[in-house]
Design a protein around this motif. Sequence first.
Motif, PDB file in Angstrom:
ATOM      1  N   ILE A   5       0.873  -1.172   0.000  1.00  0.00           N
ATOM      2  CA  ILE A   5       0.000   0.000   0.000  1.00  0.00           C
ATOM      3  C   ILE A   5       0.912   1.224   0.000  1.00  0.00           C
ATOM      4  O   ILE A   5       1.664   1.436   0.951  1.00  0.00           O
ATOM      5  CB  ILE A   5      -0.902   0.032   1.254  1.00  0.00           C
ATOM      6  CG1 ILE A   5      -1.754  -1.237   1.369  1.00  0.00           C
ATOM      7  CG2 ILE A   5      -1.777   1.291   1.241  1.00  0.00           C
ATOM      8  CD1 ILE A   5      -2.903  -1.332   0.399  1.00  0.00           C
ATOM      9  N   ASP A   6       0.858   2.024  -1.061  1.00  0.00           N
ATOM     10  CA  ASP A   6       1.679   3.226  -1.120  1.00  0.00           C
ATOM     11  C   ASP A   6       1.120   4.296  -0.189  1.00  0.00           C
ATOM     12  O   ASP A   6       1.847   4.914   0.573  1.00  0.00           O
ATOM     13  CB  ASP A   6       1.731   3.758  -2.552  1.00  0.00           C
ATOM     14  CG  ASP A   6       2.674   4.938  -2.680  1.00  0.00           C
ATOM     15  OD1 ASP A   6       3.891   4.701  -2.848  1.00  0.00           O
ATOM     16  OD2 ASP A   6       2.211   6.095  -2.580  1.00  0.00           O
ATOM     17  N   HIS A   7      -0.178   4.509  -0.302  1.00  0.00           N
ATOM     18  CA  HIS A   7      -0.823   5.454   0.615  1.00  0.00           C
ATOM     19  C   HIS A   7      -2.323   5.225   0.661  1.00  0.00           C
ATOM     20  O   HIS A   7      -2.894   4.577  -0.216  1.00  0.00           O
ATOM     21  CB  HIS A   7      -0.531   6.914   0.229  1.00  0.00           C
ATOM     22  CG  HIS A   7      -1.028   7.321  -1.131  1.00  0.00           C
ATOM     23  ND1 HIS A   7      -0.261   7.220  -2.272  1.00  0.00           N
ATOM     24  CD2 HIS A   7      -2.223   7.834  -1.535  1.00  0.00           C
ATOM     25  CE1 HIS A   7      -0.952   7.656  -3.307  1.00  0.00           C
ATOM     26  NE2 HIS A   7      -2.159   8.038  -2.901  1.00  0.00           N
ATOM     27  N   THR A   8      -2.921   5.735   1.711  1.00  0.00           N
ATOM     28  CA  THR A   8      -4.370   5.783   1.848  1.00  0.00           C
ATOM     29  C   THR A   8      -4.734   7.259   1.885  1.00  0.00           C
ATOM     30  O   THR A   8      -4.115   8.027   2.621  1.00  0.00           O
ATOM     31  CB  THR A   8      -4.811   5.090   3.149  1.00  0.00           C
ATOM     32  OG1 THR A   8      -4.326   3.741   3.116  1.00  0.00           O
ATOM     33  CG2 THR A   8      -6.321   5.084   3.284  1.00  0.00           C
ATOM     34  N   ALA A   9      -5.710   7.653   1.060  1.00  0.00           N
ATOM     35  CA  ALA A   9      -6.021   9.078   0.927  1.00  0.00           C
ATOM     36  C   ALA A   9      -7.345   9.403   1.598  1.00  0.00           C
ATOM     37  O   ALA A   9      -8.329   8.667   1.475  1.00  0.00           O
ATOM     38  CB  ALA A   9      -6.066   9.475  -0.536  1.00  0.00           C
ATOM     39  N   GLY A  49       5.293   4.235   8.660  1.00  0.00           N
ATOM     40  CA  GLY A  49       6.163   3.134   8.266  1.00  0.00           C
ATOM     41  C   GLY A  49       6.640   3.330   6.840  1.00  0.00           C
ATOM     42  O   GLY A  49       7.156   4.386   6.478  1.00  0.00           O
ATOM     43  N   ASP A  50       6.424   2.309   6.016  1.00  0.00           N
ATOM     44  CA  ASP A  50       6.838   2.373   4.617  1.00  0.00           C
ATOM     45  C   ASP A  50       5.721   2.948   3.747  1.00  0.00           C
ATOM     46  O   ASP A  50       5.814   2.971   2.520  1.00  0.00           O
ATOM     47  CB  ASP A  50       7.204   0.956   4.131  1.00  0.00           C
ATOM     48  CG  ASP A  50       7.833   0.990   2.752  1.00  0.00           C
ATOM     49  OD1 ASP A  50       8.589   1.938   2.473  1.00  0.00           O
ATOM     50  OD2 ASP A  50       7.541   0.077   1.951  1.00  0.00           O
ATOM     51  N   SER A  51       4.651   3.399   4.380  1.00  0.00           N
ATOM     52  CA  SER A  51       3.490   3.877   3.643  1.00  0.00           C
ATOM     53  C   SER A  51       3.172   5.309   4.077  1.00  0.00           C
ATOM     54  O   SER A  51       3.920   5.911   4.831  1.00  0.00           O
ATOM     55  CB  SER A  51       2.305   2.936   3.929  1.00  0.00           C
ATOM     56  OG  SER A  51       1.230   3.220   3.078  1.00  0.00           O
ATOM     57  N   SER A  52       2.086   5.854   3.564  1.00  0.00           N
ATOM     58  CA  SER A  52       1.721   7.223   3.919  1.00  0.00           C
ATOM     59  C   SER A  52       0.219   7.377   4.041  1.00  0.00           C
ATOM     60  O   SER A  52      -0.545   6.613   3.460  1.00  0.00           O
ATOM     61  CB  SER A  52       2.185   8.214   2.833  1.00  0.00           C
ATOM     62  OG  SER A  52       3.562   8.188   2.661  1.00  0.00           O
ATOM     63  N   ILE A  53      -0.160   8.387   4.791  1.00  0.00           N
ATOM     64  CA  ILE A  53      -1.526   8.895   4.773  1.00  0.00           C
ATOM     65  C   ILE A  53      -1.482  10.174   3.950  1.00  0.00           C
ATOM     66  O   ILE A  53      -0.622  11.033   4.163  1.00  0.00           O
ATOM     67  CB  ILE A  53      -2.029   9.190   6.201  1.00  0.00           C
ATOM     68  CG1 ILE A  53      -2.274   7.884   6.962  1.00  0.00           C
ATOM     69  CG2 ILE A  53      -3.296  10.034   6.172  1.00  0.00           C
ATOM     70  CD1 ILE A  53      -3.460   7.070   6.475  1.00  0.00           C
ATOM     71  N   GLU A  54      -2.368  10.275   2.970  1.00  0.00           N
ATOM     72  CA  GLU A  54      -2.401  11.417   2.068  1.00  0.00           C
ATOM     73  C   GLU A  54      -3.686  12.207   2.351  1.00  0.00           C
ATOM     74  O   GLU A  54      -4.785  11.698   2.114  1.00  0.00           O
ATOM     75  CB  GLU A  54      -2.396  10.895   0.618  1.00  0.00           C
ATOM     76  CG  GLU A  54      -2.458  11.943  -0.465  1.00  0.00           C
ATOM     77  CD  GLU A  54      -2.490  11.302  -1.856  1.00  0.00           C
ATOM     78  OE1 GLU A  54      -1.406  11.093  -2.422  1.00  0.00           O
ATOM     79  OE2 GLU A  54      -3.578  11.006  -2.376  1.00  0.00           O
ATOM     80  N   LEU A  55      -3.529  13.401   2.861  1.00  0.00           N
ATOM     81  CA  LEU A  55      -4.701  14.251   3.080  1.00  0.00           C
ATOM     82  C   LEU A  55      -4.926  15.080   1.819  1.00  0.00           C
ATOM     83  O   LEU A  55      -3.989  15.682   1.283  1.00  0.00           O
ATOM     84  CB  LEU A  55      -4.480  15.186   4.275  1.00  0.00           C
ATOM     85  CG  LEU A  55      -4.132  14.517   5.607  1.00  0.00           C
ATOM     86  CD1 LEU A  55      -3.944  15.587   6.688  1.00  0.00           C
ATOM     87  CD2 LEU A  55      -5.203  13.512   6.011  1.00  0.00           C
TER      88      LEU A  55
END
Length: 147
Positions: A5-9, A49-55
């Motif tokens: 998972i690269d990011h969750t937006a 971690g290795d992923s991001s949360i994208e607002l």
Amino acid sequence: MFGSIDHTAIAVADLDASIAFYAEVMGMTLTRREELLSQGVEVALFNVGDSSIELLAPLGPETAVGRFLQKRGPGLHHVAYRVDDIDTELAVLAAKGVRLIDERPRIGIEGSRIAFIHPSSMGGVLTELVQPQPRVPVPDRAFRSRR
Ligand code: CO
């Protein structure tokens, strides 16, 4: 292959307030904030971690995220998978009848190549593929491949 998972937006109405929440209450580190004029959004990235949360905050009411907020209010906007070869993934998915929003990749945050898959093919979840910009400079990679 879908690597991770690269990011969750998450769509937000007030980016400053949301950044303050994720930084101060959740204790996450803001790694990037940038306007993507082509997509009509301002983006803030928090590392997890290795992923991001994208607002995602809309730059205006008539943008895609602006309309999303009017229709559904703030909340989960899309999930993004990291891939090595976005051109191949799109071709494979299209051949399987998956409905693509972007048949060809476009440029996303930090020079990545991205494409969206229609939620109607993904159980109602807007889905993004991300091929990150290589961190190794191209001349170095070319040099190594000759050895
Ligand atoms: Co995204």
